[in-house]
Each structure stands twice: as structure tokens, then as C-alpha cells.
Design an enzyme around this catalytic site. Structure first.
Site, PDB file in Angstrom:
ATOM      1  N   ASP A 136      56.970  33.968  52.123  1.00 37.71           N
ATOM      2  CA  ASP A 136      57.820  35.161  52.032  1.00 37.71           C
ATOM      3  C   ASP A 136      59.210  34.816  51.503  1.00 37.71           C
ATOM      4  OD1 ASP A 136      55.913  36.892  52.856  1.00 37.71           O
ATOM      5  OD2 ASP A 136      56.727  37.284  54.843  1.00 37.71           O
ATOM      6  N   ASP A 289      53.421  37.073  68.593  1.00 38.25           N
ATOM      7  CA  ASP A 289      52.491  36.144  69.227  1.00 38.25           C
ATOM      8  C   ASP A 289      52.188  36.554  70.671  1.00 38.25           C
ATOM      9  OD1 ASP A 289      55.112  35.672  69.965  1.00 38.25           O
ATOM     10  OD2 ASP A 289      55.150  33.591  69.302  1.00 38.25           O
TER      11      ASP A 289
END
Length: 540
Positions: A136, A289
Site C-alpha cells: 500500500d 486482528d
């Protein structure tokens, strides 16, 4: 004749020597103290003591469990089905499942070669391994460098794919989610996730995948982090003590008791079917997460933590980076708790005990109470009681409980036990930022979705640490890397001055000798405020 207007001024304010601002402030203080200040401060003490007891009970519980685990629990290889996967002469490598390795990156100039090289070097049949670099990066130069590195490994026969997106939507969660949509991923059964600064050992997949293959109820196998730059400075040593407790105790206890803990975002292997069943990656918070782990846990999936399997990684090397990281790690769980608590409470697939554990122990005590009690009790309420002698803090709350909690926290890093006292003072400083971030997350305030990527230094950090060790006469301070003005942190400096004032008042008028602690805490706040916590080299 116009009527004259008379202004009534208290006699003590009418010029001359009787004008005494200090006495007036004292009168106002006495006027409000009894009916307002004393009751409010007492409430603050009672609430702080209650939170301290909650944290104390949690730490003692985990301490008892970890002792039992180390003494009596069977090793993971004995608790679960485990048989190493061997190559078959007839089938070749076809008995190995196809594994995807995802490496999310963002402008990782210093570490991209290390992470890609470590993934490409994994001891796993090359035709059963797919490496996906999810870049990214916004820097065109870095993107070209990363792509060129991927092409270099591809020419060596490694199945590696360089993947980019048009936007950074969803940050890391968005990148991981987009990566799983690719057509070449459909035949992969498991996905190993490695952040850009993580370097798994060659046998990483051979030690984790068998648990997933032979135990269909397991969704995640998590490895422990090991830090290559822990000895760089006092800042990294303090971080190591905090994170080691998390891995040595919290993750181990969760794995051994309820087979549930939070995914650490990296150095773990997921069953892709479990990710999909849990709803996939979600970017509603900055702890994607933890979000995935909770949703998978609520659907009955089990997690396994392997404490003896370590993956090399890197700690933030500057105080600014550490502050940004801790903001995300504190704000994200609080914000997720706000959004998911009712989903947990209404879930019908898990037991009442597991619901209580996730809501109370996992979220409320470890992600919210732990920050607030450290800051409000020991940095606000306790110093304020110096000015209000009518409010007492019992010695068990002011001394005994925090001392026991600190000792229990030190078990994760025995080699740093001599730094325990300074670690306590440093954690009190960091609790200021963690509490602020927690409140931002709970109330979804301004910086709730802020994601600042932690800068990684790779081998540059190791070389700097080695250079510091090899100096003939090590200095207490390393040369500052930044301009002095950029190092100032006004929040820490302001609280340092507040505690210094409290300490001076206690030295003159106090009865509990809190000034010893307050002056030491002042020094720590000022060291952090002037940005020197990352330049102090710890003694071994």
C-alpha cells in the site's frame, strides 16, 4: 441630585497590606473543600481502589494459572493431534496443503528485503506455497524497489505475487481482505500473516500447519514475538517487559484454558475457512486482528498459542513511534468493545463462562481498567489527596497492590528485573496516553480511526545497537537524532510540573511521604517530555 452608586468591597480587598491574594485563595479553597472537594475525591479513591482490586485479582488469577500450566499442563503436541508432515515418495509434495503467506507493507524502505527474503526462505515445498506482497506504499520509489525484489525472487522459481490497490481503504484490514479475493488464492487452505518487520524461521510452517491439518476445530496458531532490537535503548527494554508479559502469561493462559486469545495481527497462521465463516476482515476499528479473533471465537473456533515458536520482529525505536503505536493499541480495543459487546452478550454458540471471560476479563479489565487505574489512581487521585488530608488512601491500595502487580508483570522478562522500578514509572507515563486513547475509543472521538504506521529500521537498528555496545566508553546518553524543538512533548511536561508541585507541597505539609514517589515520577515524566527516553542506554 443623582443618587450615587455604592460598591461594596470586602475589607480584605481594600488596598494596603490587608490585600492578600494567597489568603483569599485559601478562603475560597476552604469554602469549597468540605462540601464538594472532599466527597468527590473520596469517590475517586473508592472507584480507584475498586479498579485496583479488579486488576489485582486478574493478575493473581493469571499468575496461578500460568504456574499450573508450566507445572502440569501437557505440551501442545500432547494436548492436540500432532504429526509432522512428511514428503511421500509416491505422492511427492501433494500431501502438503497449499499455504498463502501475506506480507502487508506501507513504505517499508528499510525492511522489505528482509521480510520478503524470510518468507521466500521458508522450508515448504515451493509448489505448495504462494507469497503475496500487499504493498500500500504511497512512495513511487519504494513501490518500484519492492516490485523489483518480488521479481528477483520470482526469477528464482518462487511463487510470489506483487499486489497493489488504488486506495488504502481499510488500511491493513482492507489490504488483507483484498488479497484473499484473488483467484489464485482459492486453492489455498491456510494463510500465514507476517508484518513487514517479521522474520519467521525456516521451519515456521512445518511447526504450525500440522496443528491445523490434524485438528479441524483449530482456526489459528499464533507464535511468540522475539525482538531483535530489545537492547537498543531503555525505551526498547521497557517495551520488551510489557510485551513479554502479554505473550508469556496472557496468551499462554488464554490458549491453555479456553483456547481463546487475541490474534496479534502477525506471526500467526489462520484457517481460511474460519476467516470466511467469521465474516472476513473488518475495518470498523484499528484492531482488525482482535476483531476477527473475537468473531471467530464466538463461532466456536479454537486458537492455539505456541510459546516456544518465536518470530523475530522489531520494537519502535523512537518515543513518538511508540506513542502512536500505543494510541492504536489502546483506542482500537476500547472502540471494538463498544461495537461488539452486545454481539458477545447475545451470542448463543458459546458458554456463559466464555461470554463473561471475553467481556469482563479480556476486554473490560485488560483493555480498559488497566490503563485507567494506572493513570487516574497513581497520577491524579493519589497526588491530589496530598492537598486534602481528610481523604485517606489505605496503604494496601497505595503500596501493596501495585507492588504485587508489578512483580507479577516482571515474570515475562526475568533479565530486566533490575529495571522493574523504572518500568513502573515509565508505565505510569504511558498510561496517560493509553487512558486518553481508551476514552477516545469508547466515545468515538476525533482520533478514533487514526492509523500511523510505525517506522521500521531493520538492520539499521541492529547496527546502531552494536555500535553503541562496541564503544570503548559507553555514554549514558546517545546523541539526539532530532532537533530539540521536535522532541518536546507538552502533555508529559505539564504533568511533570503538576507532580513536582504536589511533591513539593507534600514535602512541606504532607504526612505520608508521597514526595519520594512523586519526585521520581516527575523525573520520568520530564525525561519523556524532553524526548530522551529513547536515547538512554540501559545497563545490563
Amino acid at each position: 441630585m443623582a443618587e450615587s452608586t455604592k460598591v461594596l468591597i470586602p475589607e480584605t480587598f481594600q488596598g494596603g497590606s490587608s490585600f492578600d491574594i494567597a489568603s483569599q485563595i485559601g478562603l475560597i479553597w476552604e469554602l469549597f473543600k468540605a462540601p464538594l472537594i472532599v466527597p468527590l475525591l473520596r469517590v475517586g479513591v473508592y472507584v480507584s481502589l475498586a479498579m485496583a482490586v479488579m486488576l489485582f485479582v486478574e493478575r493473581v488469577y493469571m499468575g496461578i494459572v500460568i504456574v499450573l500450566v508450566k507445572m502440569f499442563w501437557k505440551k501442545p503436541e500432547k494436548r492436540y493431534n500432532y504429526e509432522p508432515i512428511q514428503e511421500d515418495l509416491g505422492l511427492g509434495s501433494s500431501n502438503f496443503p497449499v499455504v498463502l503467506v501475506q506480507i502487508p507493507m506501507f513504505n517499508e524502505r528499510e525492511v522489505y528485503k528482509i521480510s520478503i527474503g524470510a518468507a521466500c526462505g521458508l522450508s515448504w515445498p515451493s509448489d505448495r506455497l504462494v507469497i503475496q506482497v500487499l504493498d500500500d506504499s504511497t512512495d513511487p520509489t519504494i513501490k518500484k524497489m519492492v516490485e523489483a525484489e518480488c521479481q528477483r525472487w520470482a526469477r528464482k522459481g518462487i511463487n510470489i505475487v506483487y499486489q497493489i490497490r488504488e486506495t488504502r481503504g481499510g488500511y491493513k484490514a482492507g489490504a488483507l481482505k483484498e488479497g484473499l479475493k484473488r483467484s489464485y488464492v482459492k486453492h489455498c487452505e491456510y494463510v500465514a500473516i507476517m508484518d513487514a518487520d517479521f522474520r519467521p524461521e525456516l521451519d515456521y510452517l512445518r511447526r504450525t500447519i500440522p496443528f491445523l491439518v490434524q485438528n479441524p476445530e483449530i482456526a489459528l496458531v499464533q507464535a511468540r514475538w522475539r525482538f531483535v532490537n530489545a537492547d537498543e535503548c531503555l525505551l526498547t527494554r521497557m517495551q520488551e517487559m510489557s510485551v513479554d508479559y502479554h505473550f508469556t502469561v496472557e496468551q499462554e493462559v488464554g490458549s491453555a484454558t479456553l483456547a481463546f486469545f487475541s490474534f496479534n495481527g502477525t506471526a500467526g497462521v489462520w484457517r481460511i475457512a474460519a476467516i470466511n465463516e467469521a465474516g472476513g476482515w473488518n475495518d470498523r476499528s484499528t484492531v482488525e486482528d482482535m476483531d476477527l479473533a473475537v468473531r471467530a471465537g464466538l463461532r466456536g473456533w479454537k486458537f492455539l498459542y505456541l510459546g516456544d515458536l518465536q518470530v523475530k520482529s522489531e520494537l519502535p525505536s523512537t518515543f513518538n513511534d511508540y506513542r502512536n503505536q500505543q494510541h492504536r493499541w489502546s483506542c482500537g480495543p476500547a472502540n471494538l468493545f463498544r461495537k461488539i459487546v452486545m454481539e458477545i452478550a447475545m451470542n448463543e454458540k458459546v458458554t456463559l463462562w466464555k461470554k463473561f471471560y471475553v467481556i469482563y476479563s479480556f476486554f473490560f479489565v485488560r483493555k480498559i481498567i488497566v490503563h485507567m487505574v494506572t493513570f487516574f489512581f497513581y497520577c491524579v487521585v493519589l497526588p491530589l489527596t496530598i492537598f486534602v488530608p481528610e481523604v485517606d488512601v489505605p496503604i494496601w491500595g497505595a503500596v501493596y497492590i501495585p507492588s504485587i502487580i508489578a512483580i507479577l508483570n516482571s515474570v515475562g522478562t526475568p533479565r530486566s528485573v533490575h529495571l522493574l522500578f523504572y518500568w513502573i514509572l515509565f508505565e505510569n507515563v504511558m498510561s496517560l496516553h493509553r487512558t486518553k486513547a481508551t476514552l477516545i475509543g469508547l466515545f468515538e472521538a476525533g482520533r478514533v480511526n487514526e492509523w500511523v504506521v510505525t517506522e521500521k529500521l531493520g538492520d539499521a537498528a541492529k547496527k546502531a545497537a552494536d555500535a553503541a555496545k562496541n564503544k570503548p566508553a559507553p555514554k549514558f546518553f546517545k546523541k539526539p537524532k532530532f532537533k530539540f524543538g521536535n522532541r518536546l512533548h507538552m502533555l508529559e511536561l505539564g504533568f511533570g510540573l503538576f507532580l513536582f508541585f504536589c511533591g513539593c507541597y507534600d514535602y512541606v505539609h504532607g504526612k505520608n511521604k508521597y514526595f519520594i514517589y512523586l519526585f521520581l515520577q516527575t523525573i520520568t515524566f520530564l525525561i519523556c517530555g524532553f524526548g530522551y527516553v529513547g536515547t538512554i542506554i540501559p545497563s545490563s
